[in-house]
Design an enzyme around this catalytic site. Structure first.
Site, mmCIF file in Angstrom:
data_model
loop_
_atom_site.group_PDB
_atom_site.id
_atom_site.type_symbol
_atom_site.label_atom_id
_atom_site.label_comp_id
_atom_site.label_asym_id
_atom_site.label_seq_id
_atom_site.Cartn_x
_atom_site.Cartn_y
_atom_site.Cartn_z
ATOM 1 N N ASP A 289 0.713 -1.275 -0.048
ATOM 2 C CA ASP A 289 0.248 0.109 0.113
ATOM 3 C C ASP A 289 0.902 1.390 0.035
ATOM 4 O O ASP A 289 1.676 1.478 0.883
ATOM 5 C CB ASP A 289 -0.799 0.007 1.214
ATOM 6 C CG ASP A 289 -1.789 1.109 1.140
ATOM 7 O OD1 ASP A 289 -1.904 2.018 0.475
ATOM 8 O OD2 ASP A 289 -2.752 1.063 2.018
ATOM 9 N N ASP A 308 1.156 -0.161 9.022
ATOM 10 C CA ASP A 308 -0.324 -0.694 8.445
ATOM 11 C C ASP A 308 0.261 -1.942 7.443
ATOM 12 O O ASP A 308 0.632 -1.521 6.214
ATOM 13 C CB ASP A 308 -0.818 0.366 7.645
ATOM 14 C CG ASP A 308 -2.143 -0.061 7.190
ATOM 15 O OD1 ASP A 308 -2.567 -1.327 6.851
ATOM 16 O OD2 ASP A 308 -3.196 0.861 6.761
#
Length: 446
Positions: A289, A308
């Site tokens: 990401d 994350d």
């Protein structure tokens, strides 16, 4: 000027499939009303309205973005994926408005949050904590993050998933895709179907916080003892499929470094680009990401904080070797070698028209300019992104012949692009050739 965080608002997340479908249906009706009103206005002016122009307006795109932001979950994620991965093919107004979804900051109101935590930890969950801040410190598409301190003194960041996200993924993706197509908000030339299939798979993985916890712990092991990086520690005793507990780490958004001294910007981006190469060629495990929010900076130590890991993806050794061969050929200006490697990976096929193949090979060689540059490449002074976009737009009449490469390459290219954009925003100067050369000299890295 430091990055300004949008003001957070408490907005309940619709958790039932019926409520989510109703919101999308209401959105379609409002778009239809806007189309009818604008069409009547243009007819009154003596103009002949075109349906595409009536539907594809900033006002309608803004309504879509606002509704997806309120729904969050898969609905919001689809808008993020389309804005990020098809951005060059979308009208600028639509790409910009959908791009807002990457920075939206709605969060669950208190009662809804407490129910999610009670379902995950039991009704007496609050007894485990000395303090639990109900107002989140961050909110994203499928969850929000709270700071808390346990009774045994652990300072934690607790990521809590929005209710209904996991069970609504497939229907959300299908419903949003249908809405965007019916509303004409995705041009006919953009085939989003493969993206949507992958969005479902990725979202099911991202919605499993126990899986993310394992990926977090794995990266912590891979980077253990490295002073340049900090990966929060996992707290497995408080982690469930809907709640992820990790160390709270203090830092600032990575792009707040934009006004920092040139040397510091160069150092940080050198670390991140080197990590990208290591993820592909050494770890064969990548956090895919490219959202800037996944990187923070600790001003007191200079460490880069990694956050994350929901979109973490493993890559087979064969793919790493294929990319190694592609880059080796590119750095040596070996056009036949580039063509062979691109076909092996899946970017080109035996049936690719000659004109399209030539244009794609030229675009690939253009994309290698930072790696082929002798000495530090100045991301801030380069017009490469503009030239790549112009080259891609010139192929609009060839879209029917463009092959969609394997999804692994889709994620790699997205991560490469995200890191390039971050380096451009930081106006960093990085010697990429020095960073990549060691990886291209070792075949079949373990």
């Amino acid at each position: 000027m430091p990055h300004r965080k949008p003001e957070m608002k408490a907005v309940a997340v619709p958790s039932s499939r019926l409520a989510r479908l109703a919101q999308l249906g209401g959105l379609a009706s409002r778009i239809a009303g806007n189309v009818a009103a604008e069409g009547a206005l243009q007819l009154a002016r003596g103009q002949r309205p075109r349906m595409g122009d009536l539907i594809l307006t900033p006002a309608n795109a803004r309504k879509v973005a606002d509704q997806l932001a309120q729904m969050r979950g898969a609905a919001m994620k689809v808008g993020q994926l389309i804005s990020m991965d098809a951005g060059d093919m979308l009208p600028p107004e639509l790409a910009q408005i959908l791009g807002r979804l990457r920075a939206e900051a709605h969060h669950m109101p208190g009662p809804q949050l407490k129910k999610v935590l009670a379902d995950a930890w039991g009704t007496d969950w609050l007894r485990r904590f000395q303090r639990f801040d109900v107002h989140p410190i961050a909110a994203a598409s499928i969850g929000q993050v709270h700071r808390a301190q346990t009774r045994d003194g652990r300072d934690l960041a607790i990521k809590v998933q929005y209710p209904g996200v996991r069970r609504s993924i497939d229907s959300d993706v299908d419903n949003v895709a249908a809405l965007l197509r019916m509303a004409g908000l995705v041009p006919r030339g953009v085939d989003v179907a493969p993206m949507l299939v992958e969005a479902k798979r990725q979202l099911h993985e991202e919605a499993d916080y126990e899986r993310e916890g394992r990926c977090l712990a794995r990266f912590g092991e891979l980077l253990a003892g490295e002073a340049a990086f900090l990966v929060p520690g996992l707290h497995a005793d408080l982690t469930t499929p809907d709640v992820l507990a990790m160390d709270f780490v203090q830092g600032i958004p990575i792009d707040d470094l934009a006004p920092a001294p040139q040397a510091e910007r160069n150092r940080v981006m050198t670390l991140l680009i080197d990590l990208l190469f290591r993820e592909l060629f050494e770890f064969r495990l990548m956090q895919t990401d490219p959202n800037f929010a996944n990187y923070r900076h600790a001003p007191d130590t200079g460490r880069v904080i990694l956050l994350d890991f929901g979109a973490t993806r493993e890559f087979p050794a064969a793919l790493a070797d294929q990319y190694r061969g592609l880059l080796q050929a590119g750095l040596h200006g070996d056009r036949p070698g580039i063509r062979a490697a691109a076909r092996q990976i899946g970017f080109l096929g035996e049936d690719t028209p000659e004109r399209l193949e030539l244009a794609m090979l030229e675009m690939f060689e253009m994309s290698l300019e930072p790696l082929r540059h002798d000495g530090p490449f100045d991301f801030g002074a380069s017009d490469l992104v503009m030239r790549m976009r112009e080259a891609a737009m010139s192929l609009s009449d060839q879209r029917d012949h463009v092959r969609l490469p394997p999804m692994d390459t889709f994620y790699l290219q997205r991560k490469f692009g995200g890191i390039y954009l971050l380096a451009s925003r930081m106006k960093a100067q990085v010697d990429l050739r020095r960073l990549i050369t060691p990886h291209l000299q070792q075949e079949g890295a373990p």
